[in-house]
Motif scaffolding. Structure first.
Motif, PDB file in Angstrom:
ATOM      1  N   VAL A 132       5.541  -8.912  -2.546  1.00  0.00           N
ATOM      2  CA  VAL A 132       5.539  -8.625  -1.116  1.00  0.00           C
ATOM      3  C   VAL A 132       4.245  -7.924  -0.747  1.00  0.00           C
ATOM      4  O   VAL A 132       3.557  -7.358  -1.591  1.00  0.00           O
ATOM      5  N   THR A 133       3.929  -7.985   0.540  1.00  0.00           N
ATOM      6  CA  THR A 133       2.746  -7.323   1.066  1.00  0.00           C
ATOM      7  C   THR A 133       3.156  -6.429   2.221  1.00  0.00           C
ATOM      8  O   THR A 133       4.294  -6.466   2.677  1.00  0.00           O
ATOM      9  N   ASP A 134       2.209  -5.639   2.724  1.00  0.00           N
ATOM     10  CA  ASP A 134       2.480  -4.735   3.841  1.00  0.00           C
ATOM     11  C   ASP A 134       2.937  -5.470   5.086  1.00  0.00           C
ATOM     12  O   ASP A 134       3.676  -4.937   5.885  1.00  0.00           O
ATOM     13  N   ASP A 135       2.482  -6.700   5.261  1.00  0.00           N
ATOM     14  CA  ASP A 135       2.830  -7.439   6.473  1.00  0.00           C
ATOM     15  C   ASP A 135       4.090  -8.291   6.313  1.00  0.00           C
ATOM     16  O   ASP A 135       4.383  -9.136   7.146  1.00  0.00           O
ATOM     17  N   SER A 136       4.851  -8.053   5.239  1.00  0.00           N
ATOM     18  CA  SER A 136       6.119  -8.767   5.065  1.00  0.00           C
ATOM     19  C   SER A 136       7.058  -8.354   6.194  1.00  0.00           C
ATOM     20  O   SER A 136       7.324  -7.175   6.385  1.00  0.00           O
ATOM     21  N   SER A 137       7.519  -9.324   6.940  1.00  0.00           N
ATOM     22  CA  SER A 137       8.401  -8.999   8.061  1.00  0.00           C
ATOM     23  C   SER A 137       9.857  -9.170   7.653  1.00  0.00           C
ATOM     24  O   SER A 137      10.179  -9.909   6.735  1.00  0.00           O
ATOM     25  N   GLY A 138      10.730  -8.474   8.350  1.00  0.00           N
ATOM     26  CA  GLY A 138      12.153  -8.599   8.073  1.00  0.00           C
ATOM     27  C   GLY A 138      12.579  -7.731   6.912  1.00  0.00           C
ATOM     28  O   GLY A 138      11.829  -6.925   6.376  1.00  0.00           O
ATOM     29  N   GLN A 139      13.800  -7.920   6.522  1.00  0.00           N
ATOM     30  CA  GLN A 139      14.431  -7.134   5.480  1.00  0.00           C
ATOM     31  C   GLN A 139      14.190  -7.773   4.124  1.00  0.00           C
ATOM     32  O   GLN A 139      14.344  -8.981   3.964  1.00  0.00           O
ATOM     33  N   LEU A 140      13.825  -6.980   3.143  1.00  0.00           N
ATOM     34  CA  LEU A 140      13.649  -7.493   1.784  1.00  0.00           C
ATOM     35  C   LEU A 140      15.006  -7.577   1.101  1.00  0.00           C
ATOM     36  O   LEU A 140      15.867  -6.722   1.297  1.00  0.00           O
ATOM     37  N   THR A 141      15.182  -8.609   0.295  1.00  0.00           N
ATOM     38  CA  THR A 141      16.383  -8.739  -0.520  1.00  0.00           C
ATOM     39  C   THR A 141      15.997  -8.433  -1.959  1.00  0.00           C
ATOM     40  O   THR A 141      15.132  -9.093  -2.520  1.00  0.00           O
ATOM     41  N   ALA A 142      16.638  -7.434  -2.539  1.00  0.00           N
ATOM     42  CA  ALA A 142      16.299  -6.984  -3.884  1.00  0.00           C
ATOM     43  C   ALA A 142      17.228  -7.588  -4.922  1.00  0.00           C
ATOM     44  O   ALA A 142      18.376  -7.908  -4.634  1.00  0.00           O
ATOM     45  N   LEU A 158       0.851  -1.179   0.000  1.00  0.00           N
ATOM     46  CA  LEU A 158       0.000   0.000   0.000  1.00  0.00           C
ATOM     47  C   LEU A 158       0.890   1.235   0.000  1.00  0.00           C
ATOM     48  O   LEU A 158       1.986   1.214   0.563  1.00  0.00           O
ATOM     49  N   ASP A 159       0.415   2.319  -0.626  1.00  0.00           N
ATOM     50  CA  ASP A 159       1.143   3.588  -0.572  1.00  0.00           C
ATOM     51  C   ASP A 159       1.358   3.978   0.879  1.00  0.00           C
ATOM     52  O   ASP A 159       0.472   3.819   1.719  1.00  0.00           O
ATOM     53  N   GLY A 160       2.542   4.492   1.177  1.00  0.00           N
ATOM     54  CA  GLY A 160       2.848   4.935   2.526  1.00  0.00           C
ATOM     55  C   GLY A 160       3.475   3.876   3.409  1.00  0.00           C
ATOM     56  O   GLY A 160       3.967   4.176   4.491  1.00  0.00           O
ATOM     57  N   THR A 161       3.481   2.627   2.961  1.00  0.00           N
ATOM     58  CA  THR A 161       4.125   1.550   3.712  1.00  0.00           C
ATOM     59  C   THR A 161       5.628   1.807   3.758  1.00  0.00           C
ATOM     60  O   THR A 161       6.209   2.272   2.787  1.00  0.00           O
ATOM     61  N   THR A 162       6.258   1.520   4.882  1.00  0.00           N
ATOM     62  CA  THR A 162       7.702   1.662   5.001  1.00  0.00           C
ATOM     63  C   THR A 162       8.332   0.275   4.971  1.00  0.00           C
ATOM     64  O   THR A 162       7.962  -0.592   5.760  1.00  0.00           O
ATOM     65  N   MET A 163       9.269   0.079   4.044  1.00  0.00           N
ATOM     66  CA  MET A 163       9.919  -1.220   3.870  1.00  0.00           C
ATOM     67  C   MET A 163      11.427  -1.092   4.079  1.00  0.00           C
ATOM     68  O   MET A 163      12.044  -0.133   3.633  1.00  0.00           O
ATOM     69  N   GLU A 164      11.999  -2.083   4.750  1.00  0.00           N
ATOM     70  CA  GLU A 164      13.450  -2.158   4.941  1.00  0.00           C
ATOM     71  C   GLU A 164      14.008  -3.056   3.846  1.00  0.00           C
ATOM     72  O   GLU A 164      13.614  -4.206   3.710  1.00  0.00           O
ATOM     73  N   VAL A 165      14.937  -2.502   3.050  1.00  0.00           N
ATOM     74  CA  VAL A 165      15.496  -3.231   1.911  1.00  0.00           C
ATOM     75  C   VAL A 165      17.007  -3.342   2.078  1.00  0.00           C
ATOM     76  O   VAL A 165      17.691  -2.339   2.270  1.00  0.00           O
TER      77      VAL A 165
END
Length: 119
Positions: free
Chosen positions: A94-104, A60-67
């Motif tokens: 991915v979704t808003d409830d993805s936990s942890g750090q994303l790997t790009a 969703l717009d405004g979600t903060t993700m750690e990458v």
């Protein structure tokens, strides 16, 4: 003789296309997913990105993700400062409830319109 040469040529083309497609990193359903956003925090190991363009993800717009800044791209992750924009390419959705750090797969610098900035 011409028929054999044509058949051999077609087989070589099919094999070449098959070999190339196996080298591409594809996500689930043979897709690569992306989103864009503003950098709100910069650390050596990760970027904190506030999503302003969900791309083809379930965010969703405004979600903060750690990458993670450790990306699969040969060029690595560009140096970012707070307030700059990034486009993140992922192998899976991915979704808003993805936990942890994303790997790009890769992270690109973009302007506020989403156009890639070449350094």
């Amino acid at each position: 003789m011409k028929k054999i040469a044509i058949i051999a040529f077609i087989l070589m083309e099919v094999l070449a296309l098959t070999a190339c497609s196996n080298q591409l990193q594809q996500g689930n359903n043979n897709m690569q997913y992306f989103f864009s956003g503003e950098i709100v925090k910069v650390e050596t190991e990760y970027l904190l990105i506030e999503v302003n363009d969900i791309g083809n993800t379930d965010l969703l717009d405004g979600t903060t993700m750690e990458v993670s800044t450790a990306v699969a791209s040969a060029n690595g992750c560009p140096n970012f400062t707070i307030g700059e924009y990034a486009k993140v390419l992922l192998a899976e959705n991915v979704t808003d409830d993805s936990s942890g750090q994303l790997t790009a797969l890769s992270i690109y610098k973009v302007d506020e319109t989403g156009a890639v900035i070449h350094e």
